[in-house]
Motif scaffolding. Structure first.
Motif, PDB file in Angstrom:
ATOM      1  N   ALA A  19       0.851  -1.187   0.000  1.00 31.13           N
ATOM      2  CA  ALA A  19       0.000   0.000   0.000  1.00 31.13           C
ATOM      3  C   ALA A  19       0.881   1.229   0.000  1.00 31.13           C
ATOM      4  O   ALA A  19       1.774   1.370   0.844  1.00 31.13           O
ATOM      5  CB  ALA A  19      -0.927   0.007   1.208  1.00 31.13           C
ATOM      6  N   CYS A  34      -1.913   5.780   0.759  1.00 30.44           N
ATOM      7  CA  CYS A  34      -3.328   5.493   1.020  1.00 30.44           C
ATOM      8  C   CYS A  34      -3.735   6.073   2.378  1.00 30.44           C
ATOM      9  O   CYS A  34      -2.885   6.352   3.229  1.00 30.44           O
ATOM     10  CB  CYS A  34      -3.586   3.990   0.999  1.00 30.44           C
ATOM     11  N   CYS A  75       3.455  -1.039   3.938  1.00 30.66           N
ATOM     12  CA  CYS A  75       2.679   0.191   3.791  1.00 30.66           C
ATOM     13  C   CYS A  75       3.632   1.369   3.927  1.00 30.66           C
ATOM     14  O   CYS A  75       4.340   1.481   4.931  1.00 30.66           O
ATOM     15  CB  CYS A  75       1.582   0.285   4.850  1.00 30.66           C
TER      16      CYS A  75
END
Length: 585
Positions: A224, A227, A247
């Protein structure tokens, strides 16, 4: 929220067909307000049909492009509900990628590979400088070629890079082995049996299992980037081609019942992820990790940090040219955005010499950038010093997780925002918790300012092998070449109400730390292993101040009851109701 059923896009389980493009089309046609519902069963994905994209991943090998199976890009208010589905991948690729998404949940699915990107082998014989290892040819196809052990898959092959030995009697990394597996010369003996010859300082034991790492660190299990408000719930990740979940540059992340564990139903006893479990880099907001399980990983289960960068040239009083230093962290076009706050660090002491607000940031190449500030750059700062993005720093809530045995440490945390680590069980083979930070080697930034470690259980298998920065069960070990007693790197760390089972001396190591409390903990002597660690004191403090070792309860005679200090005065330590000797290093 509208319901979008995958079968309406021709996506059906247990067909063996590749549905990667069908998934991608389903996401493109429903970018907002959609719940994607899958039937339970197996869904296959093949590298030949993957989407190829240039992406720069934190703490991962740099390659021209990544292979993407499922891509969610620019989506809002969406749920991918696997309904118990199993995603099985064929060849190196990134199973799930989220780019520039907001309010997205991924839940109720498993991720695995037909042929995993790591392998297992059972030690059959061991003597002198060689061992015989059985590697199931159906699960992990491989061959010996010119002395190298080569693993093969679906249009890929990779040589053995590293191995970690697991003790089948304990289910944990074998005591005092860690990273000691040597470079070996392989010969094939037939029927899945191989002879591995090398300079073994710790000869593997017959019956034990080797986790054999071969593929590079290229594709995260889930990735990710940039986001907001993303949740991962009820996921089982059994294999990866790199980091488990990565992430970066995200805001507000939630992990509930995310498990990186061996696929035992398919006969894998110890092998799970190829590298870290949850790797969370340059994020902001709140990160919650709750009810997760990590077992058999080949690197740290949880790592939260930023990325510091080096100053290459002072261009004028407001502008400089910088560079990404570590080869696995390059090309971050969003390392700094206008309006974000950046700190200027002296590279020797890691002391902040001031902050400024970003006016502009642009890449010159994947390794270099130009950054301009609204205010003046501190005059003391020059080439070789470092920058740290203070805006991209998260708070962390980590509770009720199992950090099971695997290679290296348990939790790494480097962030100035509040950190709560509570009610976890630690069985890491290295240190359980590491508070790190540096701008000289790994360039993983973040001085800790507010950390609570409470009500956790630390098993006696912690610190049974040697890895970098593992100087205590809890190791506060920033890489500060010249620590400044008046400007400690870490501060505000409270360790209370925990249970420690100690087979060896070192419990707590701290460097360049102020305001450290260790109180209300229960210490139990274990005889499960023979003491082995080079640190011989229970507590070691180096250039620390305002240290309070409060009242703690001890059962059994510990290996050591000493406090060792360096580059500090004894008056900086307060001991309450605790008979302990202080030895000056």
């Amino acid at each position: 929220m509208k319901k979008v059923r995958a079968e309406n896009y021709g996506i059906r389980p247990d067909t063996g067909a590749d549905h990667g493009e069908d998934f991608r089309r389903m996401f493109r046609e429903n970018p907002q307000g959609a719940a994607f519902l899958l039937q339970p069963g197996r869904y296959d994905f093949y590298r030949e049909n993957a989407l190829h994209r240039e992406l720069f991943l934190s703490n991962s090998d740099d390659v021209p492009e990544r292979n993407l199976a499922l891509l969610l890009e620019g989506m809002e208010n969406a749920v991918l509900d696997g309904g118990g589905a199993e995603f099985v991948f064929h060849g190196p690729m990134m199973p799930v990628t989220l780019l520039d998404c907001k309010d997205v949940t991924v839940k109720n699915l498993a991720i695995d590979w037909e042929i995993p990107l790591s392998a297992e082998g059972e030690v059959r014989e061991a003597a002198g400088n060689e061992i015989q290892v059985f590697i199931d040819p159906k699960k992990y196809p491989c061959r010996a070629e010119n002395g190298a052990l080569i693993f093969t898959g679906e249009n890929w092959e990779e040589p053995l890079r590293h191995a970690v030995e697991f003790d089948v009697s304990t289910g944990k990394v074998r005591y005092d082995t860690g990273d000691c597996f040597p470079k070996v010369e392989a010969a094939e003996l037939g029927e899945g049996l191989f002879r591995l010859k090398g300079d073994f300082s710790r000869l593997p034991q017959p019956g034990n299992v080797l986790v054999l790492r071969h593929s590079p660190r290229v594709h995260a299990g889930i990735f990710a980037d940039s986001c907001r408000e993303v949740s991962f719930e009820h996921l089982n990740i059994h294999s990866t081609g790199g980091l488990g979940v990565l992430c970066q540059f995200c805001e507000d992340l939630n992990f509930v019942d995310v498990n990186l564990v061996p696929d035992r139903k398919n006969g894998r006893r110890f092998l799970s992820g190829h590298d870290d479990g949850l790797h969370l880099s340059n994020n902001r907001g709140v990160i919650t990790v709750e009810g997760c399980c990590f077992e058999g990983l080949m690197d740290d289960p949880l790592n939260v940090h930023g990325t510091s960068v080096r100053i290459a040239e002072m261009m004028d009083s407001h502008t400089l040219r910088g560079e990404f230093v570590h080869p696995q962290s390059l090309g971050f076009s969003r390392w700094a955005l206008p309006g974000q706050e950046v700190s200027f660090l002296n590279r020797r002491s890691l002391k902040s010499l001031g902050t400024a607000i970003v006016k502009s940031f642009s890449l010159l190449s994947k390794g270099e950038f130009v950054i301009a500030f609204d205010g003046k750059i501190p005059e003391e700062i020059g080439a070789g010093d470092a920058l740290e993005n203070l805006t991209n720093t998260p708070s962390l809530i980590c509770r009720r997780n199992l950090f099971g045995s695997g290679r290296a440490r348990g939790i790494l945390v480097s962030t100035p925002k509040p950190v709560l680590i509570e009610q976890n069980l630690f069985e890491s083979s290295g240190c359980a918790i590491l508070l790190a930070g540096d701008a000289n080697q790994w360039y993983e930034s973040g001085s800790c300012r507010d950390v609570v470690i409470r009500d956790n259980v630390f098993r006696d298998c912690c610190l049974t092998s040697d890895y970098q920065f593992c100087d205590g069960v809890i190791s506060i070990c920033p890489e500060v070449p010249e620590p400044d007693a008046d400007a400690p790197f870490h501060s505000g760390i409270r360790i209370a109400g925990n249970v420690f089972h100690l087979y060896d001396a070192p419990l707590l190591y701290a460097k360049s730390t102020a305001g450290l409390l260790f109180s209300g903990n229960r210490l139990f002597r274990s005889h499960a292993y023979k003491p082995r660690h080079p640190q011989k004191a229970l507590f070691t403090f180096d250039c620390c101040s305002d240290v309070n070792v409060g009242k703690n309860w001890v059962t059994g005679k510990l290996v050591s009851d000493e406090i060792s200090i360096a580059r500090m005065e004894e008056k900086e330590i307060s001991c309450e109701d605790y008979e302990i000797s202080v030895e000056q290093l």
